[in-house]
Design a protein around this motif. Structure first.
Motif, PDB file in Angstrom:
ATOM      1  N   VAL A  97       0.835  -1.206   0.000  1.00  0.00           N
ATOM      2  CA  VAL A  97       0.000   0.000   0.000  1.00  0.00           C
ATOM      3  C   VAL A  97       0.870   1.257   0.000  1.00  0.00           C
ATOM      4  CG1 VAL A  97      -1.678   1.311   1.348  1.00  0.00           C
ATOM      5  CG2 VAL A  97      -1.901  -1.166   1.160  1.00  0.00           C
ATOM      6  N   ILE A 131      -8.221   7.648  18.219  1.00  0.00           N
ATOM      7  CA  ILE A 131      -9.453   7.187  17.581  1.00  0.00           C
ATOM      8  C   ILE A 131      -9.621   5.678  17.705  1.00  0.00           C
ATOM      9  CG2 ILE A 131      -9.730   9.079  15.941  1.00  0.00           C
ATOM     10  CD1 ILE A 131      -8.413   6.914  13.967  1.00  0.00           C
TER      11      ILE A 131
ATOM     12  N   PRO B  36      -5.835   2.116  -2.754  1.00  0.00           N
ATOM     13  CA  PRO B  36      -5.796   1.387  -1.477  1.00  0.00           C
ATOM     14  C   PRO B  36      -5.482   2.295  -0.295  1.00  0.00           C
ATOM     15  CG  PRO B  36      -4.384   0.328  -3.114  1.00  0.00           C
ATOM     16  CD  PRO B  36      -4.894   1.578  -3.738  1.00  0.00           C
ATOM     17  N   ALA B  37      -4.473   3.153  -0.456  1.00  0.00           N
ATOM     18  CA  ALA B  37      -4.074   4.011   0.667  1.00  0.00           C
ATOM     19  C   ALA B  37      -5.193   4.978   1.032  1.00  0.00           C
ATOM     20  CB  ALA B  37      -2.798   4.780   0.318  1.00  0.00           C
ATOM     21  N   VAL B  38      -5.828   5.584   0.014  1.00  0.00           N
ATOM     22  CA  VAL B  38      -6.865   6.580   0.310  1.00  0.00           C
ATOM     23  C   VAL B  38      -8.065   5.921   0.980  1.00  0.00           C
ATOM     24  CG1 VAL B  38      -8.505   8.177  -0.736  1.00  0.00           C
ATOM     25  CG2 VAL B  38      -6.132   8.191  -1.478  1.00  0.00           C
ATOM     26  N   LEU B  40      -8.097   3.140   2.746  1.00  0.00           N
ATOM     27  CA  LEU B  40      -7.735   2.726   4.102  1.00  0.00           C
ATOM     28  C   LEU B  40      -7.697   3.920   5.048  1.00  0.00           C
ATOM     29  CD1 LEU B  40      -5.020   0.060   3.338  1.00  0.00           C
ATOM     30  CD2 LEU B  40      -7.043  -0.294   4.740  1.00  0.00           C
ATOM     31  N   LEU B  41      -7.099   5.029   4.576  1.00  0.00           N
ATOM     32  CA  LEU B  41      -7.006   6.196   5.457  1.00  0.00           C
ATOM     33  C   LEU B  41      -8.396   6.770   5.744  1.00  0.00           C
ATOM     34  CD1 LEU B  41      -3.793   7.956   4.104  1.00  0.00           C
ATOM     35  CD2 LEU B  41      -4.102   6.859   6.310  1.00  0.00           C
ATOM     36  N   LEU B  42      -9.264   6.768   4.744  1.00  0.00           N
ATOM     37  CA  LEU B  42     -10.639   7.219   4.982  1.00  0.00           C
ATOM     38  C   LEU B  42     -11.320   6.343   6.027  1.00  0.00           C
ATOM     39  CD1 LEU B  42     -12.289   8.102   1.546  1.00  0.00           C
ATOM     40  CD2 LEU B  42     -12.170   9.534   3.583  1.00  0.00           C
ATOM     41  N   LEU B  44      -9.969   4.265   8.241  1.00  0.00           N
ATOM     42  CA  LEU B  44      -9.318   4.078   9.533  1.00  0.00           C
ATOM     43  C   LEU B  44      -9.065   5.383  10.267  1.00  0.00           C
ATOM     44  CD1 LEU B  44      -6.737   1.452   8.314  1.00  0.00           C
ATOM     45  CD2 LEU B  44      -8.681   1.008   9.788  1.00  0.00           C
ATOM     46  N   ARG B  45      -9.063   6.496   9.577  1.00  0.00           N
ATOM     47  CA  ARG B  45      -8.782   7.753  10.282  1.00  0.00           C
ATOM     48  C   ARG B  45      -9.968   8.708  10.222  1.00  0.00           C
ATOM     49  NH1 ARG B  45      -3.075   7.644  12.013  1.00  0.00           N
ATOM     50  NH2 ARG B  45      -2.944   5.413  11.789  1.00  0.00           N
ATOM     51  N   ILE B  46     -10.459   8.971   8.994  1.00  0.00           N
ATOM     52  CA  ILE B  46     -11.450  10.034   8.842  1.00  0.00           C
ATOM     53  C   ILE B  46     -12.807   9.593   9.383  1.00  0.00           C
ATOM     54  CG2 ILE B  46     -12.568  11.565   7.183  1.00  0.00           C
ATOM     55  CD1 ILE B  46      -9.596  12.066   7.472  1.00  0.00           C
ATOM     56  N   PRO B  48     -13.690   7.158  11.578  1.00  0.00           N
ATOM     57  CA  PRO B  48     -13.805   7.090  13.043  1.00  0.00           C
ATOM     58  C   PRO B  48     -13.806   8.459  13.707  1.00  0.00           C
ATOM     59  CG  PRO B  48     -11.813   5.984  12.283  1.00  0.00           C
ATOM     60  CD  PRO B  48     -12.588   6.329  11.083  1.00  0.00           C
ATOM     61  N   THR B  49     -13.047   9.420  13.154  1.00  0.00           N
ATOM     62  CA  THR B  49     -13.070  10.768  13.746  1.00  0.00           C
ATOM     63  C   THR B  49     -14.459  11.372  13.621  1.00  0.00           C
ATOM     64  OG1 THR B  49     -10.800  10.975  12.954  1.00  0.00           O
ATOM     65  CG2 THR B  49     -11.830  12.965  13.789  1.00  0.00           C
TER      66      THR B  49
END
Lengths: 284, 302
Positions: A97, A131, B36-38, B40-42, B44-46, B48-49
């Motif tokens: 990734v 989080i 994949p990175a975008v 996953l970051l959405l 796992l980070r955005i 949940p916030t």
């Protein structure tokens, strides 16, 4: 002359600094060394020689690996296997990734590149621990509780490893990519044939970041995978310590086993960090 | 004449289509590589916030959207936790940064086998925090080696984990044992990048080591020091494993750092709304403190 006396002065101040550095290093190592020694003696012997302090505190009457043998035959062995497999898949998938994203952000000219990078930096600024609790609730709803997927997934969205690889890829001369493109390589081909072979060191660096994140994590596995069959080593050790009548010798053996794997990896891969191969591709 | 113009025009058009094809290929490749990175970051980070925000501020119910904040700010256990976290932060950050800086200066001198001492001081960071906490749990027992050593050299024994004040100091010690070597390595790299000619010139002017530290080392370390200050502060706001394993927030709430308080709220008390509200308070505190730090340190002049 001046130069020589300067070096002599430096050597003298170096020796004085050594008198400070060695005690600090000893203090830093002492807890690990003590845990290591304690793991080699029977549990009931650990506290016997502590007060008053004596040479027996540091030198056990008899040295044995019994604690390690019994720990490796206990459920802790499964926890260690879980930790290793979760870390392996976390690193392998996380590297794919991160390499794809870092490469696209560093090399491909496409509109919105800065915006995507800014998005990743923002994600990187939200600390995972903060989080973890709301995230674990949604993971539970998705049925990922007590599963390998639940343990591995959070390690994959690692902004730091993407950032590291992007920085390195930006340092590789773009003339190499242009030459590859003229020879008819696809963008993926440029990554595979040109960028990855030049990036051993940074890939190992990014791999270590992913590994440490996964191996260190405690809060997340405690929330998402507390069941004995998927439990990872740090959680198992914490459970171990909270048992009544815990055998401290075995607990230290488990602790040393869990600590030894990252230590060995760190020592083994350390030499790969020095020196960069980025500039060796072109004659400039 | 005309045929030549026609041919060049045709070539130009063909070139343009090829260029636009290449541009399209680049665009598609970028999407595929970044997807994949975008995602996953959405995920796992955005998300949940946003979830935490939605949970902390429930809209459209009978209750006021801010009732969760009203509740936690009237809860003595939460107020105590905020106080303990700030107190911990004010103690632990100066200690860790001063020690890391002192060690970095020390370990960039011409010491024999300097790499070995640096590695020894760095090693604790490689040990999982839960394991470090377990080792220290035994070290700090009333009959543990630390008190054994104290009584051997005639010092009084210390109620490390059983008295609130000492328990917080114990957490400070464990976190510093883990972190100082790590932060030191960034400062070592920073010091090595300061040109040695600066030191040589000031030595010729008769400046001693102390003067050199204040006038060369410290200004030269501004960037790495700011990084260490911010990163260390953030990580100390997020301490969890040592509290969970060494003290469970006790005795009498003396070590109930916010991360521990939040996880207790969510998982022992099952109050996820209050936990989300507390999480947002923690994130807000971190952002405020980090902003102040960025303002206080002289910024980008080069």
């Amino acid at each position: 002359m001046v130069n020589q006396s300067a070096t002599r002065g430096e050597a003298r101040s170096g020796r004085r600094a050594l008198l400070l550095a060695v005690p600090v290093a000893i203090v830093s190592m002492a807890p690990l060394v003590w845990a290591g020694i304690s793991s080699l003696r029977p549990g009931e012997e650990i506290f016997r020689y502590l007060s008053p302090f004596s040479w027996r505190t540091l030198f056990p009457e008899s040295v044995s690996l019994d604690n390690y043998l019994s720990v490796l035959q206990s459920p802790f062995a499964l926890a260690l296997v879980n930790s290793v497999s979760v870390a392996f898949f976390g690193v392998a998938l996380g590297l794919v990734v991160a390499a794809l994203a870092g490469y696209a952000l560093a090399v491909l000219p496409f509109p919105g590149r800065t915006a995507v990078f800014a998005f990743m930096v923002v994600c990187f600024l939200v600390p995972f621990e903060a989080i973890a609790i709301p995230l674990s609730a949604s993971f539970r709803e998705m049925g990922l509780a007590n599963s390998y997927a639940g343990l591995i997934l959070p390690a994959l969205g690692n902004g730091l490893s993407i950032f590291l690889l992007r920085q390195f890829f930006m340092g590789i001369p773009s003339s190499l990519a242009e030459a590859g493109r003229l020879d008819g390589l696809s963008w993926f081909g440029v990554l595979r044939r040109i960028y990855l072979p030049l990036s051993r060191g940074p890939m190992i660096g990014a791999g270590l970041i992913l590994f440490v994140f996964q191996w260190q994590s405690f809060l997340w596995p405690l929330l998402i995978a507390p069941a004995p069959d998927v439990r990872v080593a740090p959680v198992a050790i914490a459970d171990f310590a909270q048992e009544t009548g815990v055998d401290y010798g075995q607990m230290f053996a488990a602790a040393i086993l869990t600590a030894a794997i990252p230590l060995l990896l760190l020592l083994f891969f350390q030499r790969h960090f020095t020196g960069s191969t980025a500039s060796s591709g072109t004659k400039e | 004449m005309t045929s030549v113009t026609a041919r060049t025009e045709r070539e130009v058009t063909r070139g343009r289509t090829r260029r636009s094809l290449v541009r399209r290929e680049t665009w598609i490749s970028a999407v595929v590589l970044l997807l994949p990175a975008v995602v996953l970051l959405l995920l796992l980070r955005i998300i949940p916030t946003v979830t935490a925000m939605a949970e902390a501020v429930p809209l459209g119910g009978e209750r006021s959207p801010w009732s969760n904040f009203a509740y936690i700010f009237s809860d003595p256990s939460f107020l105590n936790s905020v106080w303990v976290t700030l107190l911990f932060s004010v103690i632990v950050n100066p200690i860790q940064i001063a020690l890391a800086l002192a060690l970095a200066v020390l370990l960039t001198k011409h010491i024999p086998a300097v790499g070995l001492w640096r590695t020894f001081i760095l090693l604790p960071i490689a040990v999982p925090q839960a394991v470090s906490a377990i080792i220290w749990l035994v070290m700090l027992r009333p009959d543990g080696p630390l008190n054994g050593l104290a009584s051997a050299i005639g010092l009084p024994t210390v109620p490390w984990l059983t008295e609130p004040g000492w328990a917080l100091i114990s957490i400070v010690i464990v976190c510093s044992w883990v972190g100082v070597g790590y932060w030191m390595t960034f400062l070592v790299t920073g010091i090595k990048e300061i040109p040695s000619s600066l030191y040589e010139a000031s030595a010729l002017d008769g400046a001693n080591g102390w003067r050199q530290f204040w006038s060369i080392t410290l200004p030269g370390l501004r960037r790495p020091l700011l990084f260490v200050l911010v990163a260390d502060t953030v990580s100390n706001f997020l301490v969890f494993a040592p509290v969970r394993i060494l003290t469970q927030g006790g005795p009498q709430g003396g070590t109930d750092l916010l991360m521990h308080n939040i996880s207790e709220r969510a998982y022992t008390l099952g109050d996820t709304q209050a936990a989300s509200a507390a999480t947002l308070v923690l994130v807000a505190i971190v952002i405020v403190v980090v902003t102040i730090q960025f303002r206080m340190l002289p910024g980008k002049e080069d």
